[in-house]
Design an enzyme around this catalytic site. Structure first.
Site, PDB file in Angstrom:
ATOM      1  N   ARG A 248      -8.053   4.126   0.969  1.00 16.60           N
ATOM      2  CA  ARG A 248      -7.070   5.181   1.078  1.00 16.60           C
ATOM      3  C   ARG A 248      -7.240   6.194   0.014  1.00 16.60           C
ATOM      4  O   ARG A 248      -7.058   7.512   0.417  1.00 16.60           O
ATOM      5  CB  ARG A 248      -5.622   4.514   0.977  1.00 16.60           C
ATOM      6  CG  ARG A 248      -5.346   4.022   2.355  1.00 16.60           C
ATOM      7  CD  ARG A 248      -3.932   3.351   2.343  1.00 16.60           C
ATOM      8  NE  ARG A 248      -4.002   2.150   1.253  1.00 16.60           N
ATOM      9  CZ  ARG A 248      -3.418   2.158   0.110  1.00 16.60           C
ATOM     10  NH1 ARG A 248      -2.672   3.051  -0.541  1.00 16.60           N
ATOM     11  NH2 ARG A 248      -3.193   0.929  -0.785  1.00 16.60           N
TER      12      ARG A 248
ATOM     13  N   ALA B 168       0.703  -1.248  -0.039  1.00 13.46           N
ATOM     14  CA  ALA B 168      -0.120   0.263   0.041  1.00 13.46           C
ATOM     15  C   ALA B 168       0.880   1.129  -0.024  1.00 13.46           C
ATOM     16  O   ALA B 168       1.657   1.383   0.923  1.00 13.46           O
ATOM     17  CB  ALA B 168      -0.753   0.099   1.311  1.00 13.46           C
ATOM     18  N   CYS B 169       0.510   1.941  -0.849  1.00  9.91           N
ATOM     19  CA  CYS B 169       1.446   3.451  -1.018  1.00  9.91           C
ATOM     20  C   CYS B 169       0.195   4.254  -1.559  1.00  9.91           C
ATOM     21  O   CYS B 169      -0.761   4.034  -2.223  1.00  9.91           O
ATOM     22  CB  CYS B 169       2.566   3.490  -1.929  1.00  9.91           C
ATOM     23  SG  CYS B 169       3.945   2.336  -1.462  1.00  9.91           S
ATOM     24  N   THR B 170       0.388   5.594  -1.202  1.00 15.62           N
ATOM     25  CA  THR B 170      -0.506   6.730  -1.453  1.00 15.62           C
ATOM     26  C   THR B 170       0.353   7.992  -2.005  1.00 15.62           C
ATOM     27  O   THR B 170       1.453   8.225  -1.287  1.00 15.62           O
ATOM     28  CB  THR B 170      -1.520   7.160  -0.390  1.00 15.62           C
ATOM     29  OG1 THR B 170      -2.070   5.945   0.102  1.00 15.62           O
ATOM     30  CG2 THR B 170      -2.532   8.129  -0.887  1.00 15.62           C
TER      31      THR B 170
END
Length: 355
Positions: free
Chosen positions: A244, A29-31
């Protein structure tokens, strides 16, 4: 118009339950969030979340460096027609595993971020095109381009090549932005580059592919009216990419006009904290992991802010204080230091660049 703008910035809460099963299969998970409102500094934030530590280091890389896009950790992984170049611009990057830049910016105000995308398919190798291993995708853009538009033109004839390191494939998509506020998201779907280019593409997470996310959001926009925003408005609270994306888009819409850069950077860090993975958050396939670091780049004043989540302070590097001219030494900084805080350009040390 306001309702359409809301669609562009956020998805519906109803999307998350229907899609949650997809994201539990691969939960890296990255944003990335870009704040490019007119009349203020262009600010971009990013979270780095991975099943294990990426052993991050910060590298100041001068112009004039010769690179081989077919090598990974000194080993040739693109046998035929590897892309080779000499860097035109100096850059400041965060590297993963000392194998390539995963985040960073250059001295012209172009910045970029590699994020996980499970549905990535770079396609079969076509040796007629210069091959660039995926771990150097961002570095090539920062080395050679001064804007998003220029980066897209340079990347057009290049083929990204899948590689694997530390047991993980480089299934990635690339987000780029520049000091003008321009933005682009590049994904490889079914062996073909799919590009979303425009200032409006300000929020990026992971799966599904970006065009699918836009279709889902459009459908929800057509079928449901959004309630007025308030503290009672329900928002998704989990860590999957849809949740997210929605939280980042929703809260970034209400960022107040900053009085100065300090306020703008602080506001972006607040969004990044909101979409970070807490310590102890459960993930089915990869056990428990948390956000490893948060970065914020000021593309107007050319300052790169970095916060390792196991260090209690934020440090930053002003590119104006770094010698990035051809012939200058490459420098490195290990951010894993409890006393690292404030402007840290003086703490970098010469290094032989491993990528």
């Amino acid at each position: 118009m306001e309702r359409r703008r809301l669609f562009q910035l956020m998805g519906s809460v109803a999307l998350a339950p229907a899609l949650s099963g997809l994201f539990w299969r691969r939960a890296e998970a990255c944003t990335r969030v870009l704040w490019n409102s007119p009349g203020q500094s262009v600010i971009v934030g990013r979270t780095m979340d991975w099943p294990e530590s990426t052993q991050p280091k910060l590298y100041a890389l001068p112009a004039g460096m010769a690179r081989d896009g077919g090598k990974l950790g000194g080993v040739s992984v693109v046998g035929d027609n590897p892309l080779q170049w000499t860097s035109k611009h100096g850059s400041l990057v965060a590297a993963a595993y000392d194998l390539g830049a995963i985040d960073g910016m250059n001295e012209t105000g172009l910045a970029g971020h590699l994020l996980y995308l499970n549905s990535t398919d770079y396609g079969a190798r076509d040796a007629a095109r210069p091959g660039l291993q995926a771990g150097l995708w961002l570095q090539y853009a920062l080395d050679c381009a001064a804007s998003v538009k220029e980066a897209l033109a340079l990347l057009a004839p290049v083929q990204i090549v899948m590689v694997e390191a530390h047991g993980h494939k480089a299934s990635l998509h690339l987000a780029l932005e520049d000091a003008s506020g321009d933005s682009a998201i590049i994904e490889y779907i079914g062996g073909r580059a799919v590009i979303h280019h425009g200032r409006q593409y300000s929020v990026v997470t992971n799966d599904p592919s970006y065009d699918q996310q836009l279709v889902l959001l459009r459908k929800m926009d057509e079928e449901h009216a959004f309630a007025p925003a308030s503290r009672d408005m329900p928002l998704p609270g989990n860590m999957n990419p849809v949740d997210r994306f929605q939280r980042a888009a929703f809260f970034s819409r209400f960022l107040p006009q900053p009085h100065n850069t300090r306020q703008a950077v602080a506001a972006m860090f607040s969004i990044m904290a909101n979409v970070s993975v807490p310590f102890g958050a459960p993930y089915k396939d990869f056990g428990t992991y948390n956000t490893e670091y948060r970065s914020v780049a000021d593309l107007t004043d050319l300052v790169y802010y970095f916060q390792l989540t196991t260090v209690p302070s934020v440090s930053w590097t002003a590119l104006a204080r770094m010698d990035l001219k051809p012939g200058a030494p490459a420098l490195v900084l290990d951010p894993d230091a409890l006393d690292l805080a404030g402007e840290v350009s003086g703490r970098y040390r010469p290094v032989s660049v491993p990528f």
